[in-house]
Motif scaffolding. Structure first.
Motif, PDB file in Angstrom:
ATOM      1  N   ALA A 177      -4.965 -15.092   1.600  1.00 14.36           N
ATOM      2  CA  ALA A 177      -3.753 -14.396   1.157  1.00 14.36           C
ATOM      3  C   ALA A 177      -3.913 -12.890   1.347  1.00 14.36           C
ATOM      4  CB  ALA A 177      -3.459 -14.732  -0.302  1.00 14.36           C
ATOM      5  N   ALA A 178      -5.091 -12.352   1.034  1.00 16.00           N
ATOM      6  CA  ALA A 178      -5.322 -10.911   1.192  1.00 16.00           C
ATOM      7  C   ALA A 178      -5.297 -10.522   2.661  1.00 16.00           C
ATOM      8  CB  ALA A 178      -6.652 -10.529   0.556  1.00 16.00           C
ATOM      9  N   GLU A 179      -5.892 -11.357   3.519  1.00 12.31           N
ATOM     10  CA  GLU A 179      -5.874 -11.066   4.957  1.00 12.31           C
ATOM     11  C   GLU A 179      -4.442 -11.086   5.488  1.00 12.31           C
ATOM     12  OE1 GLU A 179      -8.564 -13.962   6.576  1.00 12.31           O
ATOM     13  OE2 GLU A 179     -10.297 -12.638   6.354  1.00 12.31           O
ATOM     14  N   LYS A 180      -3.665 -12.063   5.049  1.00 14.83           N
ATOM     15  CA  LYS A 180      -2.266 -12.155   5.482  1.00 14.83           C
ATOM     16  C   LYS A 180      -1.486 -10.939   5.004  1.00 14.83           C
ATOM     17  CE  LYS A 180       1.721 -15.167   5.387  1.00 14.83           C
ATOM     18  NZ  LYS A 180       2.329 -16.368   4.848  1.00 14.83           N
ATOM     19  N   SER A 181      -1.726 -10.556   3.758  1.00 16.20           N
ATOM     20  CA  SER A 181      -1.051  -9.398   3.194  1.00 16.20           C
ATOM     21  C   SER A 181      -1.446  -8.133   3.953  1.00 16.20           C
ATOM     22  CB  SER A 181      -1.397  -9.271   1.714  1.00 16.20           C
ATOM     23  OG  SER A 181      -0.857  -8.097   1.168  1.00 16.20           O
ATOM     24  N   GLY A 182      -2.719  -8.021   4.306  1.00 16.30           N
ATOM     25  CA  GLY A 182      -3.194  -6.870   5.060  1.00 16.30           C
ATOM     26  C   GLY A 182      -2.568  -6.809   6.438  1.00 16.30           C
ATOM     27  N   GLN A 183      -2.441  -7.939   7.091  1.00 10.13           N
ATOM     28  CA  GLN A 183      -1.813  -7.976   8.417  1.00 10.13           C
ATOM     29  C   GLN A 183      -0.333  -7.581   8.326  1.00 10.13           C
ATOM     30  OE1 GLN A 183      -2.566 -11.923   9.800  1.00 10.13           O
ATOM     31  NE2 GLN A 183      -4.699 -11.480  10.385  1.00 10.13           N
ATOM     32  N   GLU A 184       0.328  -8.074   7.307  1.00  9.74           N
ATOM     33  CA  GLU A 184       1.739  -7.721   7.121  1.00  9.74           C
ATOM     34  C   GLU A 184       1.892  -6.214   6.876  1.00  9.74           C
ATOM     35  OE1 GLU A 184       3.383 -10.142   4.006  1.00  9.74           O
ATOM     36  OE2 GLU A 184       3.119 -11.982   5.173  1.00  9.74           O
ATOM     37  N   TYR A 185       0.995  -5.675   6.080  1.00 10.26           N
ATOM     38  CA  TYR A 185       1.029  -4.242   5.786  1.00 10.26           C
ATOM     39  C   TYR A 185       0.828  -3.445   7.061  1.00 10.26           C
ATOM     40  CZ  TYR A 185      -0.113   0.207   3.578  1.00 10.26           C
ATOM     41  OH  TYR A 185      -0.124   1.532   3.210  1.00 10.26           O
ATOM     42  N   ARG A 186      -0.152  -3.835   7.913  1.00 10.67           N
ATOM     43  CA  ARG A 186      -0.428  -3.128   9.166  1.00 10.67           C
ATOM     44  C   ARG A 186       0.766  -3.192  10.113  1.00 10.67           C
ATOM     45  NH1 ARG A 186      -6.348  -2.590  10.797  1.00 10.67           N
ATOM     46  NH2 ARG A 186      -7.353  -2.738   8.799  1.00 10.67           N
ATOM     47  N   ARG A 187       1.406  -4.354  10.152  1.00 12.42           N
ATOM     48  CA  ARG A 187       2.595  -4.479  11.015  1.00 12.42           C
ATOM     49  C   ARG A 187       3.731  -3.599  10.521  1.00 12.42           C
ATOM     50  NH1 ARG A 187       3.884 -10.341  10.946  1.00 12.42           N
ATOM     51  NH2 ARG A 187       1.861 -10.578  10.008  1.00 12.42           N
ATOM     52  N   LYS A 188       3.866  -3.560   9.233  1.00 12.31           N
ATOM     53  CA  LYS A 188       4.971  -2.830   8.629  1.00 12.31           C
ATOM     54  C   LYS A 188       4.763  -1.319   8.727  1.00 12.31           C
ATOM     55  CE  LYS A 188       7.745  -3.479   4.519  1.00 12.31           C
ATOM     56  NZ  LYS A 188       7.800  -4.058   3.190  1.00 12.31           N
ATOM     57  N   TYR A 189       3.557  -0.855   8.493  1.00  9.12           N
ATOM     58  CA  TYR A 189       3.288   0.580   8.424  1.00  9.12           C
ATOM     59  C   TYR A 189       2.388   1.091   9.547  1.00  9.12           C
ATOM     60  CZ  TYR A 189       5.328   0.187   3.837  1.00  9.12           C
ATOM     61  OH  TYR A 189       6.187  -0.042   2.809  1.00  9.12           O
ATOM     62  N   VAL A 190       2.111   0.375  10.558  1.00 11.56           N
ATOM     63  CA  VAL A 190       1.277   0.719  11.704  1.00 11.56           C
ATOM     64  C   VAL A 190       0.115   1.611  11.274  1.00 11.56           C
ATOM     65  CG1 VAL A 190       1.202   1.651  14.040  1.00 11.56           C
ATOM     66  CG2 VAL A 190       3.309   0.655  13.172  1.00 11.56           C
ATOM     67  N   VAL A 191      -0.933   0.994  10.833  1.00  8.29           N
ATOM     68  CA  VAL A 191      -2.127   1.703  10.380  1.00  8.29           C
ATOM     69  C   VAL A 191      -3.147   1.663  11.496  1.00  8.29           C
ATOM     70  CG1 VAL A 191      -3.996   1.716   8.689  1.00  8.29           C
ATOM     71  CG2 VAL A 191      -1.686   1.077   7.996  1.00  8.29           C
ATOM     72  N   LYS A 192      -3.695   2.851  11.812  1.00 10.89           N
ATOM     73  CA  LYS A 192      -4.747   2.916  12.822  1.00 10.89           C
ATOM     74  C   LYS A 192      -6.076   2.736  12.109  1.00 10.89           C
ATOM     75  CE  LYS A 192      -2.260   5.957  15.893  1.00 10.89           C
ATOM     76  NZ  LYS A 192      -2.217   7.225  16.568  1.00 10.89           N
ATOM     77  N   ASP A 193      -7.006   2.099  12.819  1.00 10.15           N
ATOM     78  CA  ASP A 193      -8.341   1.903  12.237  1.00 10.15           C
ATOM     79  C   ASP A 193      -9.036   3.247  12.123  1.00 10.15           C
ATOM     80  OD1 ASP A 193      -8.181  -0.813  11.903  1.00 10.15           O
ATOM     81  OD2 ASP A 193      -8.888  -1.259  13.933  1.00 10.15           O
ATOM     82  N   TYR A 194      -9.687   3.473  11.053  1.00  9.27           N
ATOM     83  CA  TYR A 194     -10.429   4.700  10.788  1.00  9.27           C
ATOM     84  C   TYR A 194     -11.748   4.619  11.535  1.00  9.27           C
ATOM     85  CZ  TYR A 194     -13.288   8.051   8.245  1.00  9.27           C
ATOM     86  OH  TYR A 194     -14.131   9.069   7.914  1.00  9.27           O
ATOM     87  N   LYS A 195     -12.036   5.657  12.348  1.00  8.96           N
ATOM     88  CA  LYS A 195     -13.310   5.701  13.053  1.00  8.96           C
ATOM     89  C   LYS A 195     -14.185   6.700  12.348  1.00  8.96           C
ATOM     90  CE  LYS A 195     -11.504   4.428  17.485  1.00  8.96           C
ATOM     91  NZ  LYS A 195     -11.302   4.768  18.856  1.00  8.96           N
ATOM     92  N   GLN A 196     -15.443   6.362  12.283  1.00 11.99           N
ATOM     93  CA  GLN A 196     -16.383   7.212  11.575  1.00 11.99           C
ATOM     94  C   GLN A 196     -16.530   8.547  12.316  1.00 11.99           C
ATOM     95  OE1 GLN A 196     -19.859   5.134  10.556  1.00 11.99           O
ATOM     96  NE2 GLN A 196     -20.308   6.470   8.877  1.00 11.99           N
ATOM     97  N   GLY A 197     -16.520   9.599  11.573  1.00 11.26           N
ATOM     98  CA  GLY A 197     -16.652  10.929  12.131  1.00 11.26           C
ATOM     99  C   GLY A 197     -15.301  11.527  12.512  1.00 11.26           C
ATOM    100  N   GLY A 198     -14.285  10.758  12.616  1.00 16.29           N
ATOM    101  CA  GLY A 198     -12.973  11.255  12.960  1.00 16.29           C
ATOM    102  C   GLY A 198     -12.133  11.491  11.732  1.00 16.29           C
ATOM    103  N   LYS A 199     -10.974  12.046  11.941  1.00 15.58           N
ATOM    104  CA  LYS A 199     -10.076  12.307  10.829  1.00 15.58           C
ATOM    105  C   LYS A 199      -9.138  11.107  10.662  1.00 15.58           C
ATOM    106  CE  LYS A 199     -10.186  17.242  11.224  1.00 15.58           C
ATOM    107  NZ  LYS A 199      -9.425  18.457  11.366  1.00 15.58           N
ATOM    108  N   PRO A 200      -8.795  10.812   9.451  1.00 11.38           N
ATOM    109  CA  PRO A 200      -7.870   9.692   9.244  1.00 11.38           C
ATOM    110  C   PRO A 200      -6.461   9.998   9.622  1.00 11.38           C
ATOM    111  CG  PRO A 200      -8.710  10.468   7.126  1.00 11.38           C
ATOM    112  CD  PRO A 200      -9.323  11.307   8.212  1.00 11.38           C
TER     113      PRO A 200
END
Length: 115
Positions: free
Chosen positions: A92-115
């Protein structure tokens, strides 16, 4: 002749009296055997008592083992149910996370970079 008969009868009487007396060797053997019988009876009684005690202990061990097995089975069932619930929560959490990413287009945070 009468004297001979009297002597013969008296010697036979003496033999009869002597044969009626108890032979010391036989008396000793009988007493030794009686003592051995008493010892063996006592040993047999203690062995029988020990066997009964072993049976009681074995029965207790079997009951204890059954109880332990039942407890382990109940614990295992509880943990399996808990695992199924956690897996369902994760899905359920994974599904919710996927829905959130689709809805709000979240880029993956890379270490050393800015969010």
């Amino acid at each position: 002749m009468r004297l001979l008969h009297v002597m013969l009868i008296s010697s036979m009487g003496a033999l009869l009296l002597a044969s009626c007396g108890e032979d010391l060797d036989l008396k000793y053997r009988r007493e030794a055997q009686s003592k051995k019988i008493v010892e063996l009876d006592a040993k047999l009684a203690s062995m029988q008592a020990a066997m009964r005690e072993d049976v009681k202990e074995t029965a207790k061990d079997v009951e204890t083992s059954k109880q332990s097995a039942d407890d382990a089975e109940a614990f295992l069932k509880e943990k399996e149910d808990e695992l199924l619930k956690l897996e369902a929560d994760l899905a359920a959490a994974e599904k919710s996370g996927q829905e959130y990413r689709r809805k709000y287009v979240v880029k993956d945070y890379k270490q050393g970079g800015k969010p």
